[in-house]
Write a protein that holds these residues in place. Structure first.
Motif, short mmCIF file in Angstrom:
data_model
loop_
_atom_site.label_atom_id
_atom_site.label_comp_id
_atom_site.label_asym_id
_atom_site.label_seq_id
_atom_site.Cartn_x
_atom_site.Cartn_y
_atom_site.Cartn_z
N ALA A 72 0.82 -1.20 0.00
CA ALA A 72 0.00 0.00 0.00
C ALA A 72 0.86 1.26 0.00
CB ALA A 72 -0.92 0.01 1.22
N SER A 73 1.96 1.24 0.75
CA SER A 73 2.79 2.42 0.87
C SER A 73 3.86 2.50 -0.20
CB SER A 73 3.46 2.44 2.25
OG SER A 73 4.28 1.30 2.42
N GLY A 74 4.11 1.39 -0.91
CA GLY A 74 5.14 1.36 -1.93
C GLY A 74 6.47 1.02 -1.32
N SER A 75 7.36 0.44 -2.09
CA SER A 75 8.68 0.07 -1.59
C SER A 75 9.73 0.65 -2.51
CB SER A 75 8.83 -1.46 -1.53
OG SER A 75 8.60 -2.03 -2.79
N ALA A 76 10.91 0.89 -1.93
CA ALA A 76 12.00 1.48 -2.71
C ALA A 76 12.47 0.49 -3.77
CB ALA A 76 13.15 1.85 -1.79
N ASP A 77 12.76 1.02 -4.91
CA ASP A 77 13.28 0.21 -6.01
C ASP A 77 14.76 -0.02 -5.77
OD1 ASP A 77 14.00 -1.02 -8.31
OD2 ASP A 77 13.35 0.58 -9.65
N ALA A 78 15.14 -1.27 -5.47
CA ALA A 78 16.53 -1.58 -5.13
C ALA A 78 17.47 -1.30 -6.30
CB ALA A 78 16.66 -3.04 -4.70
N SER A 79 16.95 -1.31 -7.51
CA SER A 79 17.80 -1.09 -8.67
C SER A 79 17.80 0.37 -9.13
CB SER A 79 17.34 -1.98 -9.83
OG SER A 79 16.03 -1.63 -10.23
N GLY A 80 17.10 1.25 -8.40
CA GLY A 80 17.04 2.65 -8.78
C GLY A 80 18.29 3.41 -8.37
N PRO A 81 18.43 4.67 -8.83
CA PRO A 81 19.61 5.48 -8.48
C PRO A 81 19.69 5.70 -6.98
CG PRO A 81 18.38 6.45 -10.30
CD PRO A 81 17.53 5.36 -9.75
N ILE A 82 20.91 5.76 -6.45
CA ILE A 82 21.14 6.04 -5.05
C ILE A 82 22.15 7.16 -4.94
CG2 ILE A 82 20.60 3.70 -4.30
CD1 ILE A 82 23.54 3.12 -4.15
N LEU A 113 32.64 5.18 -11.00
CA LEU A 113 31.52 4.42 -10.42
C LEU A 113 30.23 4.99 -10.97
CD1 LEU A 113 30.28 2.34 -8.48
CD2 LEU A 113 30.42 4.08 -6.67
N GLU A 114 29.43 4.12 -11.60
CA GLU A 114 28.15 4.55 -12.14
C GLU A 114 27.20 3.37 -12.20
OE1 GLU A 114 28.38 5.95 -16.14
OE2 GLU A 114 29.36 4.14 -16.89
N GLN A 115 25.94 3.68 -12.46
CA GLN A 115 24.92 2.64 -12.58
C GLN A 115 25.07 1.94 -13.93
OE1 GLN A 115 20.89 4.05 -12.08
NE2 GLN A 115 20.20 2.08 -11.29
N SER A 116 24.96 0.62 -13.90
CA SER A 116 25.11 -0.15 -15.13
C SER A 116 23.78 -0.26 -15.87
CB SER A 116 25.63 -1.56 -14.81
OG SER A 116 24.65 -2.29 -14.08
N ASP A 117 23.82 -0.84 -17.06
CA ASP A 117 22.61 -1.02 -17.85
C ASP A 117 21.62 -1.96 -17.18
OD1 ASP A 117 23.68 0.66 -19.76
OD2 ASP A 117 24.49 -0.98 -20.98
N MET A 136 38.66 -2.68 -17.18
CA MET A 136 37.92 -3.72 -16.46
C MET A 136 36.69 -3.10 -15.80
SD MET A 136 39.08 -6.07 -13.14
CE MET A 136 40.03 -7.30 -14.05
N GLN A 137 35.57 -3.82 -15.84
CA GLN A 137 34.35 -3.42 -15.16
C GLN A 137 34.08 -4.42 -14.03
OE1 GLN A 137 32.60 -2.51 -19.51
NE2 GLN A 137 31.02 -2.55 -17.94
N VAL A 138 33.88 -3.89 -12.82
CA VAL A 138 33.73 -4.72 -11.64
C VAL A 138 32.42 -4.38 -10.94
CG1 VAL A 138 34.75 -5.41 -9.43
CG2 VAL A 138 36.24 -4.79 -11.36
N ASP A 139 31.61 -5.39 -10.65
CA ASP A 139 30.35 -5.19 -9.95
C ASP A 139 30.63 -4.70 -8.53
OD1 ASP A 139 28.00 -6.15 -8.16
OD2 ASP A 139 27.20 -6.38 -10.18
N ASP A 144 32.29 -9.29 -8.95
CA ASP A 144 32.48 -10.04 -10.19
C ASP A 144 32.96 -9.13 -11.32
OD1 ASP A 144 31.58 -12.32 -8.91
OD2 ASP A 144 29.51 -12.10 -9.61
N VAL A 145 33.79 -9.67 -12.18
CA VAL A 145 34.26 -8.92 -13.35
C VAL A 145 33.20 -9.03 -14.44
CG1 VAL A 145 36.03 -8.74 -15.13
CG2 VAL A 145 36.68 -9.32 -12.78
N ALA A 146 32.60 -7.89 -14.77
CA ALA A 146 31.54 -7.88 -15.78
C ALA A 146 32.11 -7.87 -17.19
CB ALA A 146 30.62 -6.67 -15.58
N ASN A 147 33.28 -7.25 -17.34
CA ASN A 147 33.88 -7.16 -18.67
C ASN A 147 35.33 -6.70 -18.52
OD1 ASN A 147 34.01 -7.23 -21.46
ND2 ASN A 147 33.25 -5.14 -21.72
N GLU A 148 36.17 -7.08 -19.45
CA GLU A 148 37.55 -6.61 -19.48
C GLU A 148 38.04 -6.63 -20.92
OE1 GLU A 148 39.17 -10.82 -17.66
OE2 GLU A 148 40.45 -9.06 -17.45
#
Length: 234
Positions: A72-82, A113-117, A136-139, A144-148
């Motif tokens: 009813a009150s809504g919950s924060a989107d864990a994947s949204g910007p912080i 440091l930024e939000q990924s796709d 290198m991209q690191v989570d 975890d290494v996302a890409n290098e």
């Protein structure tokens, strides 16, 4: 005779009372000591406005402060910007940098440091040698290494790219100090930050949310990484 008549009257009264007690209100006979049958499918009568204990408990829980129904009150989107200025990830930028340096021998040219796709956050590390650039991209949550990727320099970039864009990490102000300077110039949640080597010298850059006018994008504040002074904002 009088005694016999009196005894007869008592006997008749006793028999009459016994007959009444052995008949239930519905007209059916039931044995002594047996409880009247209750239809299990029939719910007990309730007075208007009364609640069952379960319903009362549910009502109480729903009205207790701090126990609002999340749906009813809504919950924060864990994947949204912080706000990156007050959030600490399980994996630090130092951890991500060390992971890259374990794979490639070179000087630091960028930490970002930024939000990924995918909605999470990731570090982007760049290292330079005389002949190559390693990325290198690191989570930021899992490590975890996302890409290098490794690219070879050619032409006049061989040797010069490293000299022009390398960052001496011992000579730059801390991220916290640069972040404080940026927020002093433009207050708001920080959506992205990076430290980047440039020909003019290393520089911090912060993207700060335009809370007053979000459709215009972010404010960009640049801070000299050696002095900690704001050099540009807008």
């Amino acid at each position: 005779m009088r005694k016999n008549a009196t005894a007869t009257v008592f006997l008749l009264v006793a028999l009459a009372l016994g007959g009444c007690s052995s008949t239930d209100p519905g007209g059916g006979d039931q044995g002594a000591g047996e409880s009247p049958e209750v239809n299990a499918t029939e719910a007990p009568d309730q007075s208007p406005g009364m609640q069952t204990p379960a319903a009362a408990a549910e009502t109480y829980s729903a009205t207790m402060p701090g126990t609002e129904n999340p749906s009813a009150s809504g919950s924060a989107d864990a994947s949204g910007p912080i706000d990156l200025s007050n959030h600490e990830f399980p994996v630090s930028w130092q951890d991500a940098l060390q992971k890259a340096q374990d794979k490639f021998d070179g000087d630091v040219s960028k930490i970002e440091l930024e939000q990924s796709d995918t909605g999470g956050y990731e570090y982007k590390i760049e290292l330079l040698s005389d002949q190559q650039k390693y990325a290198m991209q690191v989570d930021a949550n899992s490590g975890d290494v996302a890409n290098e990727k490794t690219d070879d320099f050619d032409g006049d970039k061989v040797g010069t790219e490293r000299q022009q864009k390398r960052i001496d990490m011992d000579s730059v102000v801390s991220l916290d100090e640069a972040m404080d300077a940026a927020k002093g110039a433009q207050d708001g949640p920080i959506n992205k930050w990076k430290l980047e080597g440039k020909e003019s010298g290393p520089q911090y850059e912060f993207d700060i949310d335009k809370s007053d006018n979000p459709q215009d994008g972010d404010y960009e504040v640049q801070v000299d990484a050696k002095t900690g002074k704001v050099t540009q904002q807008g």
